[in-house]
Motif scaffolding. Structure first.
Motif, PDB file in Angstrom:
ATOM      1  N   VAL A  74       0.851  -1.187   0.000  1.00  0.00           N
ATOM      2  CA  VAL A  74       0.000   0.000   0.000  1.00  0.00           C
ATOM      3  C   VAL A  74       0.888   1.239   0.000  1.00  0.00           C
ATOM      4  CG1 VAL A  74      -1.682  -1.318   1.318  1.00  0.00           C
ATOM      5  CG2 VAL A  74      -0.267   0.329   2.477  1.00  0.00           C
ATOM      6  N   ALA A  75       0.386   2.274  -0.597  1.00  0.00           N
ATOM      7  CA  ALA A  75       1.216   3.463  -0.814  1.00  0.00           C
ATOM      8  C   ALA A  75       1.610   4.138   0.493  1.00  0.00           C
ATOM      9  CB  ALA A  75       0.473   4.437  -1.712  1.00  0.00           C
ATOM     10  N   LYS A  76       0.654   4.240   1.413  1.00  0.00           N
ATOM     11  CA  LYS A  76       0.925   5.015   2.621  1.00  0.00           C
ATOM     12  C   LYS A  76       1.320   4.088   3.761  1.00  0.00           C
ATOM     13  CE  LYS A  76      -1.723   9.159   3.401  1.00  0.00           C
ATOM     14  NZ  LYS A  76      -3.143   9.301   3.647  1.00  0.00           N
ATOM     15  N   THR A  77       2.403   4.370   4.412  1.00  0.00           N
ATOM     16  CA  THR A  77       2.747   3.530   5.561  1.00  0.00           C
ATOM     17  C   THR A  77       2.331   4.232   6.845  1.00  0.00           C
ATOM     18  OG1 THR A  77       4.934   4.499   5.615  1.00  0.00           O
ATOM     19  CG2 THR A  77       4.730   2.393   4.499  1.00  0.00           C
ATOM     20  N   THR A  78       1.936   3.415   7.812  1.00  0.00           N
ATOM     21  CA  THR A  78       1.566   3.998   9.103  1.00  0.00           C
ATOM     22  C   THR A  78       2.845   4.118   9.925  1.00  0.00           C
ATOM     23  OG1 THR A  78       1.138   1.766   9.838  1.00  0.00           O
ATOM     24  CG2 THR A  78      -0.777   3.052   9.183  1.00  0.00           C
ATOM     25  N   LYS A  79       2.770   4.750  11.072  1.00  0.00           N
ATOM     26  CA  LYS A  79       3.930   4.902  11.938  1.00  0.00           C
ATOM     27  C   LYS A  79       4.421   3.505  12.336  1.00  0.00           C
ATOM     28  CE  LYS A  79       5.189   7.651  15.952  1.00  0.00           C
ATOM     29  NZ  LYS A  79       5.218   6.798  17.142  1.00  0.00           N
ATOM     30  N   LYS A  80       5.722   3.309  12.323  1.00  0.00           N
ATOM     31  CA  LYS A  80       6.255   1.961  12.566  1.00  0.00           C
ATOM     32  C   LYS A  80       6.267   1.591  14.051  1.00  0.00           C
ATOM     33  CE  LYS A  80       8.822   0.430   8.695  1.00  0.00           C
ATOM     34  NZ  LYS A  80       9.669   1.158   7.772  1.00  0.00           N
ATOM     35  N   VAL A  81       5.796   0.383  14.346  1.00  0.00           N
ATOM     36  CA  VAL A  81       5.958  -0.221  15.670  1.00  0.00           C
ATOM     37  C   VAL A  81       6.729  -1.506  15.391  1.00  0.00           C
ATOM     38  CG1 VAL A  81       4.769  -1.262  17.641  1.00  0.00           C
ATOM     39  CG2 VAL A  81       3.736   0.698  16.482  1.00  0.00           C
ATOM     40  N   SER A  82       7.883  -1.715  16.039  1.00  0.00           N
ATOM     41  CA  SER A  82       8.663  -2.917  15.743  1.00  0.00           C
ATOM     42  C   SER A  82       7.844  -4.149  16.121  1.00  0.00           C
ATOM     43  CB  SER A  82       9.974  -2.901  16.532  1.00  0.00           C
ATOM     44  OG  SER A  82       9.692  -3.156  17.897  1.00  0.00           O
ATOM     45  N   SER A  83       8.181  -5.292  15.521  1.00  0.00           N
ATOM     46  CA  SER A  83       7.402  -6.493  15.829  1.00  0.00           C
ATOM     47  C   SER A  83       7.540  -6.852  17.310  1.00  0.00           C
ATOM     48  CB  SER A  83       7.804  -7.659  14.918  1.00  0.00           C
ATOM     49  OG  SER A  83       9.184  -7.873  14.960  1.00  0.00           O
ATOM     50  N   SER A  84       8.747  -6.692  17.874  1.00  0.00           N
ATOM     51  CA  SER A  84       8.926  -7.030  19.298  1.00  0.00           C
ATOM     52  C   SER A  84       8.054  -6.169  20.194  1.00  0.00           C
ATOM     53  CB  SER A  84      10.374  -6.827  19.729  1.00  0.00           C
ATOM     54  OG  SER A  84      11.155  -7.803  19.150  1.00  0.00           O
ATOM     55  N   ASP A  85       8.051  -4.869  19.919  1.00  0.00           N
ATOM     56  CA  ASP A  85       7.244  -3.956  20.710  1.00  0.00           C
ATOM     57  C   ASP A  85       5.760  -4.247  20.480  1.00  0.00           C
ATOM     58  OD1 ASP A  85       6.606  -1.835  22.373  1.00  0.00           O
ATOM     59  OD2 ASP A  85       6.722  -0.349  20.767  1.00  0.00           O
ATOM     60  N   GLY A  86       5.403  -4.466  19.214  1.00  0.00           N
ATOM     61  CA  GLY A  86       4.001  -4.713  18.870  1.00  0.00           C
ATOM     62  C   GLY A  86       3.445  -5.938  19.579  1.00  0.00           C
ATOM     63  N   GLN A 114       4.571  -7.374  22.262  1.00  0.00           N
ATOM     64  CA  GLN A 114       4.543  -7.155  23.715  1.00  0.00           C
ATOM     65  C   GLN A 114       3.277  -6.387  24.129  1.00  0.00           C
ATOM     66  OE1 GLN A 114       8.296  -5.520  24.903  1.00  0.00           O
ATOM     67  NE2 GLN A 114       7.689  -5.389  27.032  1.00  0.00           N
ATOM     68  N   ARG A 115       2.929  -5.389  23.312  1.00  0.00           N
ATOM     69  CA  ARG A 115       1.710  -4.632  23.610  1.00  0.00           C
ATOM     70  C   ARG A 115       0.477  -5.511  23.396  1.00  0.00           C
ATOM     71  NH1 ARG A 115       1.961   1.154  20.674  1.00  0.00           N
ATOM     72  NH2 ARG A 115       4.200   1.455  20.568  1.00  0.00           N
ATOM     73  N   ALA A 116       0.487  -6.312  22.322  1.00  0.00           N
ATOM     74  CA  ALA A 116      -0.674  -7.166  22.002  1.00  0.00           C
ATOM     75  C   ALA A 116      -0.977  -8.121  23.151  1.00  0.00           C
ATOM     76  CB  ALA A 116      -0.407  -7.947  20.717  1.00  0.00           C
ATOM     77  N   THR A 169      -4.204  -3.167  26.135  1.00  0.00           N
ATOM     78  CA  THR A 169      -4.439  -2.158  27.173  1.00  0.00           C
ATOM     79  C   THR A 169      -3.204  -1.267  27.336  1.00  0.00           C
ATOM     80  OG1 THR A 169      -3.813  -3.790  28.838  1.00  0.00           O
ATOM     81  CG2 THR A 169      -6.166  -3.486  28.467  1.00  0.00           C
ATOM     82  N   ASP A 170      -2.060  -1.759  26.895  1.00  0.00           N
ATOM     83  CA  ASP A 170      -0.854  -0.930  26.883  1.00  0.00           C
ATOM     84  C   ASP A 170      -0.674  -0.345  25.482  1.00  0.00           C
ATOM     85  OD1 ASP A 170       1.623   0.230  27.151  1.00  0.00           O
ATOM     86  OD2 ASP A 170       2.730  -1.676  27.057  1.00  0.00           O
ATOM     87  N   ARG A 171      -0.941   0.909  25.324  1.00  0.00           N
ATOM     88  CA  ARG A 171      -0.739   1.657  24.074  1.00  0.00           C
ATOM     89  C   ARG A 171      -1.272   0.927  22.842  1.00  0.00           C
ATOM     90  NH1 ARG A 171       5.173   1.708  23.926  1.00  0.00           N
ATOM     91  NH2 ARG A 171       4.864  -0.089  25.275  1.00  0.00           N
ATOM     92  N   ARG A 172      -2.600   0.731  22.795  1.00  0.00           N
ATOM     93  CA  ARG A 172      -3.179   0.031  21.640  1.00  0.00           C
ATOM     94  C   ARG A 172      -2.825   0.762  20.352  1.00  0.00           C
ATOM     95  NH1 ARG A 172      -7.572   2.251  24.361  1.00  0.00           N
ATOM     96  NH2 ARG A 172      -8.543   3.973  23.203  1.00  0.00           N
ATOM     97  N   PHE A 173      -2.749   0.005  19.266  1.00  0.00           N
ATOM     98  CA  PHE A 173      -2.270   0.569  17.991  1.00  0.00           C
ATOM     99  C   PHE A 173      -2.767  -0.313  16.862  1.00  0.00           C
ATOM    100  CE2 PHE A 173       0.976  -2.478  16.551  1.00  0.00           C
ATOM    101  CZ  PHE A 173       1.001  -3.322  17.656  1.00  0.00           C
ATOM    102  N   THR A 174      -2.500   0.136  15.642  1.00  0.00           N
ATOM    103  CA  THR A 174      -2.783  -0.737  14.497  1.00  0.00           C
ATOM    104  C   THR A 174      -1.723  -0.530  13.418  1.00  0.00           C
ATOM    105  OG1 THR A 174      -4.388  -1.419  12.842  1.00  0.00           O
ATOM    106  CG2 THR A 174      -4.342   0.927  13.368  1.00  0.00           C
ATOM    107  N   TYR A 175      -1.451  -1.604  12.669  1.00  0.00           N
ATOM    108  CA  TYR A 175      -0.571  -1.494  11.503  1.00  0.00           C
ATOM    109  C   TYR A 175      -1.380  -1.136  10.260  1.00  0.00           C
ATOM    110  CZ  TYR A 175       3.175  -3.844  14.129  1.00  0.00           C
ATOM    111  OH  TYR A 175       4.145  -4.175  15.036  1.00  0.00           O
TER     112      TYR A 175
END
Ligand code: PMV
Length: 334
Positions: free
Chosen positions: A176-188, A190-192, A243-249
């Motif tokens: 996809v053309a637009k990328t969202t702000k990056k969250v590394s897989s390790s951090d992602g 851990q939050r999940a 519950t810790d900094r929810r986000f989406t890719y």
């Protein structure tokens, strides 16, 4: 300094059942087993040779060697000392594909180092070692479909090949053309794991694993695709409900492509979506439908880049390469 070199090639892989969470962060033990497809079209070649310090060059550019240095030190501690290494890597991933390359990179690096040191290791053992560099790298040593067994300790967590399959699977990789702000897989991940639904995802994944393996053995691509999509979308729901900094890719286009895939199914195509730690969507389909789906995707989405990927081979070693000059150049520079 001696001029011995060793070069390995590992292809990248896409998980059809995801690794998304660690039960032991230090050992990189996952909470679930995962299952992937190795891709023919995308791979990494990595050469190692003695250097003055551990350095890393990827596609002709010097990189911060911290992560690689840490991994090489792990190998030194685990398998025996070796000199500082110059690591020269080429990612052969069409620039438009936007695929993460840590899987193929850490697999190729582990194999090149083992070969350089004349360690006589099985693919399973290489996989176990590569796990400490990047979890998804465990699966990049094997052709076609591979399983990373979650295991319960350092020894028991590694990947292996599933029986050879003739399944005519293809992935239509949509960048996809637009990328969202990056969250590394390790951090992602851990939050999940802070999502109230995390335990349920793990339990469901264990169930899906058996069904997916049976579907692979029965050449049932429809079921493989359906489970892969369910597993991936549920993984992304964890990110959104953390519950810790929810986000989406996901970006808007990710969501639109998921709807497009559903529409393809209504039109009679075999098409299911899988998404990793970024906004790109890989459409799981049959090889004879891939080209038509690619054309439809290009017609439906402006600025979308699309590549078709098919099952690929396992690890190989390369005798002839053009890396030596580059390595010499770095060694002369530092
Ligand atoms: O191995 P890592 O840290 O690159 O994590 C991989 C995570 C996913 O790509 C999202 C899933 C997977 O199993 O490859």
């Amino acid at each position: 300094m001696n001029e011995k070199t060793s070069t390995a090639r590992a292809h990248t892989n896409i998980a059809l059942m995801k690794y998304w969470g660690k039960k032991d962060a230090a050992l990189n033990l996952p909470t679930t087993s995962s299952l992937s497809l190795t891709l023919k079209e995308f791979y990494t070649d990595t050469m190692v040779t003695e250097g003055r310090e551990d350095t890393l060059l990827i596609n002709n550019l010097m990189q911060d060697p911290t992560r690689v240095h840490k991994f090489l030190d792990f190998l030194r501690a685990e398998k025996g000392d070796f000199p500082p290494l110059t690591v020269v890597s080429k990612n052969v991933v069409p620039t438009s594909a936007g695929l993460a390359s840590s899987a193929s990179s850490f697999a190729a690096l582990t194999a090149a180092v083992a070969h350089y040191n004349d360690w006589d290791l099985s693919l399973e053992e290489l996989s176990r070692l590569a796990r400490r560099g990047s979890g998804s790298a465990t699966r990049s040593f094997f052709p076609g479909f591979a399983v990373w067994h979650e295991g319960h300790d350092d020894q028991s967590s590694f990947a292996e090949s599933l029986p050879e399959s003739t399944m005519p699977i293809a992935l239509v990789v949509c960048e996809v053309a637009k990328t969202t702000k990056k969250v590394s897989s390790s951090d992602g991940m851990q939050r999940a794991m802070t999502s109230p639904d995390y335990e349920a995802w793990v339990a469901k994944s264990h169930e899906q694993f058996d069904v997916m393996q049976a579907a692979l053995a029965a050449n049932d691509l429809e079921t493989v695709g359906a489970i892969a999509e369910e597993n991936a979308l549920a993984m992304h729901a964890l990110n959104m409900s953390a519950t810790d900094r929810r986000f989406t890719y996901f970006s808007q286009m990710t969501i639109d492509i998921i709807a497009f895939v559903k529409e393809l199914r209504k039109q009679g195509f075999l098409a299911y979506a899988t998404i990793d730690a970024g906004p790109n969507v890989k459409i799981i389909t049959r090889q004879d439908q891939a080209e038509e789906i690619k054309e439809k995707a290009l017609a439906s989405f402006r600025k979308l880049k699309v590549e078709i990927a098919t099952p690929g081979p396992g690890l190989s070693y390369i005798e002839e390469n053009d890396f030596a000059d580059e390595a010499l150049k770095i060694n002369n520079e530092i």
